[in-house]
Design a protein around this motif. Structure first.
Motif, PDB file in Angstrom:
ATOM      1  N   PRO A   5     -55.173  -7.545   4.897  1.00 11.68           N
ATOM      2  CA  PRO A   5     -55.294  -7.702   6.346  1.00 11.68           C
ATOM      3  C   PRO A   5     -54.736  -6.518   7.127  1.00 11.68           C
ATOM      4  CG  PRO A   5     -53.652  -9.220   5.445  1.00 11.68           C
ATOM      5  CD  PRO A   5     -54.375  -8.633   4.294  1.00 11.68           C
ATOM      6  N   LEU A   6     -53.631  -5.918   6.661  1.00 12.22           N
ATOM      7  CA  LEU A   6     -53.077  -4.779   7.386  1.00 12.22           C
ATOM      8  C   LEU A   6     -54.083  -3.635   7.458  1.00 12.22           C
ATOM      9  CD1 LEU A   6     -50.729  -3.458   8.880  1.00 12.22           C
ATOM     10  CD2 LEU A   6     -49.837  -2.681   6.676  1.00 12.22           C
ATOM     11  N   SER A   7     -54.865  -3.448   6.405  1.00 14.83           N
ATOM     12  CA  SER A   7     -55.856  -2.377   6.408  1.00 14.83           C
ATOM     13  C   SER A   7     -56.927  -2.589   7.479  1.00 14.83           C
ATOM     14  CB  SER A   7     -56.513  -2.255   5.031  1.00 14.83           C
ATOM     15  OG  SER A   7     -55.589  -1.754   4.077  1.00 14.83           O
ATOM     16  N   VAL A   8     -57.205  -3.839   7.819  1.00 14.27           N
ATOM     17  CA  VAL A   8     -58.138  -4.117   8.914  1.00 14.27           C
ATOM     18  C   VAL A   8     -57.560  -3.578  10.221  1.00 14.27           C
ATOM     19  CG1 VAL A   8     -59.302  -5.919  10.241  1.00 14.27           C
ATOM     20  CG2 VAL A   8     -59.082  -6.154   7.763  1.00 14.27           C
ATOM     21  N   GLY A   9     -56.269  -3.862  10.464  1.00 15.15           N
ATOM     22  CA  GLY A   9     -55.623  -3.346  11.664  1.00 15.15           C
ATOM     23  C   GLY A   9     -55.558  -1.835  11.685  1.00 15.15           C
ATOM     24  N   VAL A  10     -55.250  -1.237  10.534  1.00 10.95           N
ATOM     25  CA  VAL A  10     -55.193   0.224  10.435  1.00 10.95           C
ATOM     26  C   VAL A  10     -56.560   0.830  10.744  1.00 10.95           C
ATOM     27  CG1 VAL A  10     -54.946   2.141   8.796  1.00 10.95           C
ATOM     28  CG2 VAL A  10     -53.246   0.298   8.838  1.00 10.95           C
ATOM     29  N   HIS A  11     -57.610   0.242  10.164  1.00 10.23           N
ATOM     30  CA  HIS A  11     -58.958   0.770  10.385  1.00 10.23           C
ATOM     31  C   HIS A  11     -59.350   0.668  11.859  1.00 10.23           C
ATOM     32  CE1 HIS A  11     -62.914   2.113   9.219  1.00 10.23           C
ATOM     33  NE2 HIS A  11     -63.488   1.042   9.758  1.00 10.23           N
ATOM     34  N   ALA A  12     -59.021  -0.465  12.481  1.00  9.61           N
ATOM     35  CA  ALA A  12     -59.350  -0.649  13.898  1.00  9.61           C
ATOM     36  C   ALA A  12     -58.630   0.391  14.752  1.00  9.61           C
ATOM     37  CB  ALA A  12     -58.967  -2.061  14.338  1.00  9.61           C
ATOM     38  N   CYS A  13     -57.364   0.651  14.449  1.00  7.63           N
ATOM     39  CA  CYS A  13     -56.594   1.628  15.228  1.00  7.63           C
ATOM     40  C   CYS A  13     -57.097   3.048  15.002  1.00  7.63           C
ATOM     41  CB  CYS A  13     -55.111   1.507  14.903  1.00  7.63           C
ATOM     42  SG  CYS A  13     -54.353   0.016  15.583  1.00  7.63           S
ATOM     43  N   LYS A  14     -57.552   3.338  13.790  1.00  5.88           N
ATOM     44  CA  LYS A  14     -58.159   4.651  13.545  1.00  5.88           C
ATOM     45  C   LYS A  14     -59.463   4.789  14.329  1.00  5.88           C
ATOM     46  CE  LYS A  14     -56.377   5.620   8.863  1.00  5.88           C
ATOM     47  NZ  LYS A  14     -56.787   5.799   7.446  1.00  5.88           N
ATOM     48  N   ARG A  15     -60.265   3.723  14.359  1.00  6.84           N
ATOM     49  CA  ARG A  15     -61.525   3.754  15.115  1.00  6.84           C
ATOM     50  C   ARG A  15     -61.258   3.986  16.595  1.00  6.84           C
ATOM     51  NH1 ARG A  15     -66.547   4.189  14.355  1.00  6.84           N
ATOM     52  NH2 ARG A  15     -67.303   2.219  15.206  1.00  6.84           N
ATOM     53  N   ALA A  16     -60.141   3.451  17.083  1.00  8.84           N
ATOM     54  CA  ALA A  16     -59.803   3.582  18.496  1.00  8.84           C
ATOM     55  C   ALA A  16     -59.050   4.864  18.808  1.00  8.84           C
ATOM     56  CB  ALA A  16     -58.962   2.389  18.934  1.00  8.84           C
ATOM     57  N   ASN A  17     -58.630   5.580  17.763  1.00 12.35           N
ATOM     58  CA  ASN A  17     -57.817   6.788  17.916  1.00 12.35           C
ATOM     59  C   ASN A  17     -56.500   6.488  18.626  1.00 12.35           C
ATOM     60  OD1 ASN A  17     -57.202   9.530  17.583  1.00 12.35           O
ATOM     61  ND2 ASN A  17     -58.065  10.070  19.578  1.00 12.35           N
TER      62      ASN A  17
END
Length: 357
Positions: free
Chosen positions: A153-165
């Motif tokens: 689940p943490l990787s989902v949050g990390v990916h979302a934050c990377k997508r948002a820069n």
């Protein structure tokens, strides 16, 4: 060699059973894992209650579980980066590695991607499980297997934050304080966001969000309009968020995310909702608000592990309940009912596990 491979199998709607299955043999590029911890995800519960998620339908018995960590007990002959005894977090999606998406680095968009506990592919809630070694991430010595299971689940949050820069100075709105909303909060703070405000309809989730570092929280009450929520967000932040994350999939939350975000900002849609929605698209266009989708994660496990390893993120408070694999039915019943205010429920497959005092 052990013979006990107790496995949790979903047979259909509200029909989950424990059964013995043969211990699998790893192929040359795989490792055999003694499973330790498997978390219950909302998608697992959805399959149990509804038998399907969109086009993915449970048509035959399927092993459940995909948020997992285990210990290597056997390596295929081609595996070089892992050895027996290594503790690993399991990235549950396996791509073909050959298509244009895989070769360009977007392997999560691979058209032949297989994913644990997504029909027709089996998951990993079992005593023993085999997985491709290159999708097993070795855990550092200062991380335990419970934290390892939470890397999914943490990787989902990390990916979302990377997508948002997300970066130092970002001002973020997170809609929904369920597990994915909370890991998005953790990721945003870990990447340098200066302010994060989070909303939910349940107070105890907001209380946990505050414990995890939320600067402000908003309890959404029945009947609140989009404009009222947007006004509350701006009032508490003292400004408009530069980035908004919807972690609910609810139409109102998507609208609020778009309307609340500062002109030139970014909206990231993480929650999976209705296929079609009514949203203020023209308002986003004339204010140049970017709307970006998220599908799981891609090359994000190493970042997630590093964030926990270095202390930037603490996922331990997310865990609220523990069950043995023999108690799988009770664990899912709690996840379904919400009794006991669960956030993240962990099931322990290791027969030697005992609750910590």
């Amino acid at each position: 060699m052990a013979k006990d491979n107790l496995t949790a199998v979903l047979y259909g709607i509200n029909d989950i059973r424990l059964e013995q299955r043969p211990i699998p043999v790893p192929k040359e590029n795989q490792v055999l894992l003694a499973m330790d911890v498997v978390g219950i995800c909302g998608s697992d519960v959805h399959y149990l209650v509804n038998g399907r998620i969109g086009p993915f339908v449970v048509e035959k018995p399927m092993v459940i579980g995909h948020e997992a960590a285990g210990t290597v007990v056997q390596c295929g002959k081609a595996v070089k980066h892992l050895k027996v005894g290594d503790k690993v977090a399991i990235e549950p999606g396996i791509s073909c590695r050959m298509c244009s998406y895989c070769k360009s680095g977007s392997y999560h968009l691979c058209p032949t991607l297989t994913f644990c506990a997504t029909p027709p592919d089996d998951g990993n809630l079992a005593r023993y499980y085999v997985h491709d070694a290159d999708f097993c991430h070795k855990l550092p010595s200062n991380m335990n297997l419970e934290e390892g299971a939470l890397m999914e689940p943490l990787s989902v949050g990390v990916h979302a934050c990377k997508r948002a820069n997300v970066q130092i100075g970002s001002v973020c709105l997170v809609l929904g304080a369920g597990p994915i909303g909370l890991v998005t909060l953790l990721s945003a703070k870990g990447m340098g966001a200066s302010k994060v405000i989070i909303t939910d309809i349940v107070q105890h989730r907001l209380d946990l969000a505050k414990q995890l570092g939320a600067d402000q929280t908003i309890l959404i009450e029945k009947g609140m309009t989009d404009d009222q929520i947007v006004a509350k967000v701006k009032q508490l932040l003292g400004e408009e968020p530069t980035i908004s994350f919807d972690c609910t999939g609810q139409e109102q939350c998507v609208r609020v995310a778009i309307c609340a975000t500062k002109s030139g900002g970014v909206v990231v849609l993480i929650g999976m909702g209705k296929f079609e929605m009514t949203i203020p698209l023209a308002g986003a266009l004339i204010r140049e608000v970017d709307i970006r989708g998220v599908f799981r994660y891609c090359n994000d496990y190493p970042t997630a592990i590093e964030m926990v390893k270095t202390g930037r993120v603490n996922v331990k408070p997310l865990v609220t309940h523990h069950f043995k694999i023999e108690e799988t039915e009770a664990a899912f019943e709690m996840a379904k009912s919400g009794k006991g205010n669960p956030v993240k429920i962990l099931i322990h497959a290791n027969p030697n596990w005992t609750p910590s005092k």
